[in-house]
Design a protein around this motif. Structure first.
Motif, mmCIF file in Angstrom:
data_model
loop_
_atom_site.group_PDB
_atom_site.id
_atom_site.type_symbol
_atom_site.label_atom_id
_atom_site.label_comp_id
_atom_site.label_asym_id
_atom_site.label_seq_id
_atom_site.Cartn_x
_atom_site.Cartn_y
_atom_site.Cartn_z
ATOM 1 N N THR A 292 11.839 6.663 14.271
ATOM 2 C CA THR A 292 12.445 5.872 15.324
ATOM 3 C C THR A 292 13.220 4.721 14.711
ATOM 4 O OG1 THR A 292 12.016 4.502 17.287
ATOM 5 C CG2 THR A 292 10.370 4.432 15.538
ATOM 6 N N ASN A 293 14.248 4.242 15.409
ATOM 7 C CA ASN A 293 14.960 3.057 14.946
ATOM 8 C C ASN A 293 14.701 1.864 15.868
ATOM 9 O OD1 ASN A 293 16.396 3.882 17.176
ATOM 10 N ND2 ASN A 293 18.343 4.171 16.103
ATOM 11 N N GLU A 294 13.628 1.956 16.668
ATOM 12 C CA GLU A 294 13.253 0.863 17.548
ATOM 13 C C GLU A 294 12.294 -0.092 16.835
ATOM 14 O OE1 GLU A 294 11.660 2.388 21.143
ATOM 15 O OE2 GLU A 294 13.486 3.461 21.715
ATOM 16 N N PHE A 295 12.350 -1.361 17.223
ATOM 17 C CA PHE A 295 11.465 -2.363 16.629
ATOM 18 C C PHE A 295 10.019 -2.082 17.020
ATOM 19 C CE2 PHE A 295 9.127 -6.351 16.674
ATOM 20 C CZ PHE A 295 9.427 -6.867 15.430
ATOM 21 N N ILE A 296 9.118 -2.080 16.034
ATOM 22 C CA ILE A 296 7.697 -1.868 16.270
ATOM 23 C C ILE A 296 6.974 -3.172 15.979
ATOM 24 C CG2 ILE A 296 5.654 -0.553 15.600
ATOM 25 C CD1 ILE A 296 7.510 1.709 14.758
ATOM 26 N N ALA A 297 6.388 -3.773 17.011
ATOM 27 C CA ALA A 297 5.810 -5.117 16.891
ATOM 28 C C ALA A 297 4.395 -5.109 16.341
ATOM 29 C CB ALA A 297 5.852 -5.820 18.246
ATOM 30 N N HIS A 298 4.155 -4.345 15.300
ATOM 31 C CA HIS A 298 2.915 -4.416 14.541
ATOM 32 C C HIS A 298 3.148 -3.749 13.196
ATOM 33 C CE1 HIS A 298 2.683 -0.571 16.752
ATOM 34 N NE2 HIS A 298 1.962 -0.129 15.743
ATOM 35 N N HIS A 299 2.186 -3.887 12.307
ATOM 36 C CA HIS A 299 2.330 -3.333 10.974
ATOM 37 C C HIS A 299 1.490 -2.071 10.833
ATOM 38 C CE1 HIS A 299 4.672 -6.654 9.486
ATOM 39 N NE2 HIS A 299 3.778 -7.522 9.897
ATOM 40 N N PRO A 300 1.842 -1.202 9.875
ATOM 41 C CA PRO A 300 1.045 0.016 9.682
ATOM 42 C C PRO A 300 -0.355 -0.315 9.190
ATOM 43 C CG PRO A 300 2.589 -0.267 7.880
ATOM 44 C CD PRO A 300 2.951 -1.298 8.914
ATOM 45 N N GLU A 301 -1.306 0.605 9.445
ATOM 46 C CA GLU A 301 -2.675 0.388 9.006
ATOM 47 C C GLU A 301 -2.765 0.283 7.487
ATOM 48 O OE1 GLU A 301 -5.184 3.375 10.603
ATOM 49 O OE2 GLU A 301 -4.820 2.821 12.695
ATOM 50 N N GLU A 302 -1.909 1.012 6.773
ATOM 51 C CA GLU A 302 -1.895 0.958 5.316
ATOM 52 C C GLU A 302 -0.460 0.850 4.835
ATOM 53 O OE1 GLU A 302 -3.735 3.258 1.405
ATOM 54 O OE2 GLU A 302 -3.851 4.171 3.378
ATOM 55 N N ALA A 303 -0.148 -0.222 4.112
ATOM 56 C CA ALA A 303 1.213 -0.443 3.629
ATOM 57 C C ALA A 303 1.616 0.639 2.642
ATOM 58 C CB ALA A 303 1.306 -1.815 2.962
ATOM 59 N N GLY A 304 2.886 1.029 2.710
ATOM 60 C CA GLY A 304 3.421 1.973 1.747
ATOM 61 C C GLY A 304 3.143 3.432 2.037
ATOM 62 N N LYS A 305 2.538 3.742 3.183
ATOM 63 C CA LYS A 305 2.249 5.140 3.492
ATOM 64 C C LYS A 305 3.548 5.925 3.566
ATOM 65 C CE LYS A 305 -0.330 8.154 6.578
ATOM 66 N NZ LYS A 305 -1.189 8.249 7.783
ATOM 67 N N PRO A 306 3.631 7.061 2.863
ATOM 68 C CA PRO A 306 4.895 7.816 2.773
ATOM 69 C C PRO A 306 5.438 8.300 4.109
ATOM 70 C CG PRO A 306 3.405 8.479 1.029
ATOM 71 C CD PRO A 306 2.610 7.602 1.958
ATOM 72 N N ASP A 307 6.759 8.558 4.112
ATOM 73 C CA ASP A 307 7.472 8.934 5.332
ATOM 74 C C ASP A 307 7.416 10.419 5.638
ATOM 75 O OD1 ASP A 307 8.655 6.258 5.734
ATOM 76 O OD2 ASP A 307 9.779 6.727 3.916
ATOM 77 N N LEU A 308 7.351 11.248 4.590
ATOM 78 C CA LEU A 308 7.492 12.687 4.773
ATOM 79 C C LEU A 308 6.284 13.445 4.236
ATOM 80 C CD1 LEU A 308 11.181 13.124 3.527
ATOM 81 C CD2 LEU A 308 10.415 12.658 5.862
#
Length: 224
Positions: free
Chosen positions: A98-114
């Motif tokens: 998505t290209n929408e703003f998400i107002a929180h952070h992921p549970e684990e930083a750096g988790k891969p995209d694919l």
């Protein structure tokens, strides 16, 4: 309306303390403070300052950057699937589809995209983090900048086959594959971008972790 009444630089903590209406509000990272434009007398609430600090990088890069990130993801997804018709790629990373703003952070930083798998099979071959910029700015000889959290994910999950793919669209398309070495301690450099200091691990073509795209392709195909 509320306003900033005092700003104190805490050099020993590498932070700035912000006071609103005479009361302590929050602290700001020294590396992001210059880019935030906060000043004594500025009309702003404590809650608004906290929100600016929490989502500084998302606000700094904005919608246009997210649009370009989606283009990068789609391009790398297509490249990987072109290696072999049996390969299947799913977009799974936090906010990656998505290209929408998400107002929180992921549970684990750096988790891969694919997630790379095999068509018709419930089998995961590899995880791929996609990063880069629209225009290559790594200089000559070329260097490639990767955020430490992306490497930390690979080191924290040695049981997973994690790769980092960098994509640059201009001045001509450049795709670089990096296979993080969990045993290597990567030095972190400070690089100033948009008046804020960002932390990166810098790679070059001579690093053993930098491999050709053909090497990445052969590795995936050998796992099918």
């Amino acid at each position: 309306m509320s306003k900033i009444t005092r700003i104190e630089h805490k050099a020993d903590r590498d932070r700035y303390w912000i006071f609103v209406d005479g009361a302590y509000c929050c602290s700001i990272r020294a590396r992001t403070f210059p880019a935030m434009g906060l000043r004594v007398g500025q009309a702003i609430t404590c809650a608004e300052i906290q929100e600016l600090e929490k989502f500084h990088w998302k606000n700094a890069y904005g919608q246009a950057a997210w649009d370009k990130e989606k283009v990068r993801l789609d391009r790398i997804k297509a490249v990987i699937e072109s290696f072999d018709p049996r390969l299947s790629v799913q977009v799974t990373g936090f906010g990656a589809n998505t290209n929408e703003f998400i107002a929180h952070h992921p549970e684990e930083a750096g988790k891969p995209d694919l997630e790379v798998g095999v068509k018709g099979e419930d089998r995961l071959l590899a995880l791929v983090e996609v990063t880069g910029t629209e225009r290559f700015r790594g200089g000559n000889p070329p260097t490639y900048w990767v955020r430490p959290d992306k490497l930390a994910y690979a080191k924290n999950h040695p049981d997973q086959d994690v790769w980092i793919i960098l994509h640059y669209a201009e001045p001509e398309e450049l795709i670089v594959a990096i296979k993080p070495d969990s045993a290597r301690k990567n030095p972190v450099r400070e690089i100033t971008i948009r008046d804020a200091i960002e932390h990166y691990v810098v790679f070059s073509d001579g690093d053993p972790e930098c491999v050709g795209l053909d090497t990445f392709a052969k590795h995936l195909i050998s796992q099918i």
